[in-house]
Scaffold this motif. Structure first.
Motif, PDB file in Angstrom:
ATOM      1  N   SER A 396       0.853  -1.196   0.000  1.00  0.00           N
ATOM      2  CA  SER A 396       0.000   0.000   0.000  1.00  0.00           C
ATOM      3  C   SER A 396       0.882   1.237   0.000  1.00  0.00           C
ATOM      4  O   SER A 396       2.033   1.174   0.434  1.00  0.00           O
ATOM      5  CB  SER A 396      -0.816   0.085   1.290  1.00  0.00           C
ATOM      6  OG  SER A 396      -1.595  -1.036   1.463  1.00  0.00           O
ATOM      7  N   PRO A 397       0.302   2.384  -0.403  1.00  0.00           N
ATOM      8  CA  PRO A 397       1.043   3.629  -0.207  1.00  0.00           C
ATOM      9  C   PRO A 397       1.051   3.988   1.281  1.00  0.00           C
ATOM     10  O   PRO A 397       0.203   3.509   2.039  1.00  0.00           O
ATOM     11  CB  PRO A 397       0.245   4.647  -1.021  1.00  0.00           C
ATOM     12  CG  PRO A 397      -1.121   4.079  -1.143  1.00  0.00           C
ATOM     13  CD  PRO A 397      -0.979   2.586  -1.069  1.00  0.00           C
ATOM     14  N   HIS A 398       2.001   4.850   1.687  1.00  0.00           N
ATOM     15  CA  HIS A 398       2.100   5.231   3.111  1.00  0.00           C
ATOM     16  C   HIS A 398       0.772   5.796   3.627  1.00  0.00           C
ATOM     17  O   HIS A 398       0.394   5.544   4.769  1.00  0.00           O
ATOM     18  CB  HIS A 398       3.198   6.290   3.290  1.00  0.00           C
ATOM     19  CG  HIS A 398       4.565   5.771   2.955  1.00  0.00           C
ATOM     20  ND1 HIS A 398       5.292   4.990   3.814  1.00  0.00           N
ATOM     21  CD2 HIS A 398       5.321   5.904   1.837  1.00  0.00           C
ATOM     22  CE1 HIS A 398       6.449   4.669   3.251  1.00  0.00           C
ATOM     23  NE2 HIS A 398       6.483   5.213   2.042  1.00  0.00           N
ATOM     24  N   SER A 399       0.074   6.538   2.735  1.00  0.00           N
ATOM     25  CA  SER A 399      -1.149   7.224   3.183  1.00  0.00           C
ATOM     26  C   SER A 399      -2.270   6.245   3.542  1.00  0.00           C
ATOM     27  O   SER A 399      -3.236   6.619   4.190  1.00  0.00           O
ATOM     28  CB  SER A 399      -1.638   8.168   2.077  1.00  0.00           C
ATOM     29  OG  SER A 399      -1.891   7.407   0.902  1.00  0.00           O
ATOM     30  N   LYS A 400      -2.170   4.986   3.100  1.00  0.00           N
ATOM     31  CA  LYS A 400      -3.294   4.061   3.320  1.00  0.00           C
ATOM     32  C   LYS A 400      -2.975   2.902   4.258  1.00  0.00           C
ATOM     33  O   LYS A 400      -3.842   2.073   4.536  1.00  0.00           O
ATOM     34  CB  LYS A 400      -3.750   3.493   1.974  1.00  0.00           C
ATOM     35  CG  LYS A 400      -4.237   4.585   1.028  1.00  0.00           C
ATOM     36  CD  LYS A 400      -5.164   4.032  -0.017  1.00  0.00           C
ATOM     37  CE  LYS A 400      -5.809   5.167  -0.784  1.00  0.00           C
ATOM     38  NZ  LYS A 400      -6.057   4.817  -2.156  1.00  0.00           N
TER      39      LYS A 400
END
Ligand SMILES: Cc1cc2nc3c(=O)[nH]c(=O)nc-3n(C[C@H](O)[C@H](O)[C@H](O)COP(=O)(O)OP(=O)(O)OC[C@H]3O[C@@H](n4cnc5c(N)ncnc54)[C@H](O)[C@@H]3O)c2cc1C
Length: 539
Positions: A396-400
């Motif tokens: 996942s991306p860091h934001s998620k």
């Protein structure tokens, strides 16, 4: 692509099996063709399950043999499946069609060229990561990503096909970022080169993206598109200065944030977090014999012998308290060109940990991992008796990542009654992959009587013993359901997966134009669909 699109000779299709096998033996020698039941069952079984039993297993030792054996097999209507070290658990090399030939590529294990001037190494893809690491270390060199934990047995070709990451991956990403070019043997035996190595007059594999990136098409394909025979990988100087640290956290969210920040800033070669259950299971699996091995590894990982010995003494005094299972542990292995630079990164990591509420403890795990980077887990598995685990990776991306982590916890909480009834539990590890991605990997643990026999069938008596073990089909069935539940949550969160094989959703989650291109690519390199059917979801 020598014979692309030509119809199969009918006589070849109809030839009796003996004639087909005799042809293979004339290419590979009698010893290069295995047909005994105990052999074909062994090679038809991965770490998690058994596939359809292959008609034969072949073991080429040169690329010419591989090319001729593939041409002969596909001309005779056989499905052909690449297998490296056999250490995957997503069905990637398991046969789903009959008749299938499994191609054991471990005989292609030469290190062809270590080029310290142009900073690349060319290998045959059956070489293990451990053999490559040791050969390069002697010369003061390393590949940026330098192998999975299973690298004592897993091959370069297997990892390139899996999108593997671990050692060096927080700093340098997956196998893909480390690869410069490939030689791939296609279904009909034709050899395809990629990158600057494909120059017809002056081949030199030093540069990947001369024109469209053909190398990338074959990376992470789990063997759906062809057989990687040779690979050229980047080199870096072996990092002379290392620093290690481990931080203990009470809260899941802050431990994940620590890994995320270290990943974004590129502070570590590897940065990963173990949740309390995983920490506990590592503690339980660490027996005295391994403790001794680990200490030897720690001595080797020190900057000097004195340094290593001091660390080993501290570890021995600390006993197993690191593994008491009450906390999340975030581990970092830091590489740099100078002591001062490594120390600076260490201090930055300490500042982040302090801000997030983490306390520093003895850095046992990252030291051990670097000191003995490719440890055979067999002893640990045997010590654990019938305990099995099934990992499920997601990127996942860091934001998620925090939202996904919470959703996974909520899911397991909702399944607790069922899991308790079958003695099933779970742990989670988090890993920063390059500075864009976070991996969340839950491991489901359960007991199954068949464990010790999986992937270990070496002789006829083992084969007979297999039949006597009942296993625990109910618990295994629940694990399968739980895994599907996890995959559904992950898919809803838009994750990416590596090690796709025949287990992770891929084709069904791609947009229509992407699917059309993938199918056209498969048809171009494997028009009869005979290479590893089912891998990537391509039939
Ligand atoms: C104890 C343990 C620790 C592990 N640690 C890690 C880890 O740290 N990181 C990680 O990413 N994974 C890890 N794994 C998973 C797995 O071992 C790795 O992904 C590894 O790279 C698999 O390599 P292999 O040679 O065993 O491949 P195999 O299992 O033989 O094959 C894997 C897939 O690649 C294909 N393939 C193999 N060789 C070729 C080739 N030359 N050409 C084309 N296709 C090919 C096969 O068809 C199959 O689909 C671990 C597994 C175990 C059991």
């Amino acid at each position: 692509m020598r014979k692309m699109g030509l119809p199969l000779p009918v006589t070849a299709f109809e030839a009796p099996a003996e004639t087909f096998l005799a042809g293979l033996a004339s290419i590979l020698g009698e010893k290069g063709v295995l047909t005994r039941p105990e052999d074909v069952v062994f090679y038809s079984t991965d770490i998690s399950r058994q596939g359809l039993t292959a008609e034969a297993v072949i073991q080429p030792t040169t690329i010419d043999m591989l090319s001729r054996a593939l041409a002969w097999s596909t001309d005779h209507g056989r499905h052909v499946i690449p297998r490296g070290g056999g250490f995957s658990y997503t069905g990637g090399y398991l046969a789903t069609r009959e008749p299938s030939i499994i191609v054991d590529l471990r005989g292609l294990d030469r290190i062809i060229e270590i080029n310290a001037k142009d900073m690349y190494v060319t290998v045959e893809c059956g070489v293990t990561w451990r053999a490559l690491y040791e050969a390069l270390k002697e010369k003061g060199l390393r590949t940026p990503y330098f192998g999975p934990m299973s690298g004592y047995n897993a091959t370069v070709g297997g990892a390139l096909s899996q999108g593997s990451f671990f050692l060096g991956s927080t700093q340098y990403g997956t196998t893909a970022e480390t690869t410069l070019g490939l030689e791939v043997v296609l279904a009909d035996g034709a050899i395809l080169k990629t990158g600057s190595g494909a120059n017809k007059d002056h081949p030199s594999p030093f540069f990947r993206t001369y024109g469209p990136d053909l190398t990338g098409l074959f990376l992470g394909d789990t063997g759906a598109l062809g057989f990687k025979a040779r690979a050229t990988l980047k080199l870096i100087p072996f990092p002379k200065h290392q620093a290690f640290c481990t931080f203990a956290f009470e809260a899941m969210a802050s431990s994940i944030e620590m890994v995320s920040e270290v990943g974004r800033l590129g502070l570590a070669g590897e940065c990963y977090c173990w949740d309390p259950t995983f920490v506990k299971s590592v503690g339980e699996r660490t027996n005295t014999l391994q403790g001794v091995k680990y200490l030897a590894g720690v001595v080797r990982s020190g900057r000097s012998l004195g340094d290593g010995l001091k660390a080993a003494a501290r570890m021995a005094m600390a006993g197993k308290t690191v593994f008491d299972g009450s906390t999340y542990l975030v581990h970092l292995a830091i590489d740099d060109a100078s002591d001062a630079a490594a120390e600076e990164k260490l201090n930055q990591a300490r500042d982040i940990a302090a801000r997030l509420g983490g306390g520093e403890i003895e850095a046992t795990a990252p030291r051990v991992t670097r000191g003995t980077p490719f440890t055979d887990f067999n002893t640990a598995d045997l010590a654990a008796g019938t305990l099995r685990n099934l990992p499920t990776n997601s990127l996942s991306p860091h934001s998620k990542i925090q939202e996904l982590a919470q959703a996974v916890q909520t899911y397991f909480a909702s399944q607790k009654v069922l899991m308790d009834a079958h003695g099933i539990y779970f742990g989670v590890i988090y890993f920063a992959v390059g500075n864009n991605a976070m991996c969340l990997e839950p491991l489901i643990y359960w007991h199954d009587d068949e464990h010790r026999h999986h992937n270990r069938v070496k002789q006829k008596s083992d084969l007979e013993a297999l039949g006597r073990f009942k296993g625990r089909p109910e618990a295994t069935g629940v694990v399968t359901t739980l895994r599907q539940g996890l995959l559904d949550i992950m898919t809803r969160h838009g994750v990416a997966h590596v090690q796709i094989g025949k287990s992770y959703p891929y084709l069904e989650t791609r947009q229509a134009t992407t699917v059309a291109l993938l199918k056209a690519l498969k048809a171009a390199v494997d028009p009869r669909g005979l290479v590893n059917p089912g891998a990537l979801g391509l039939e």
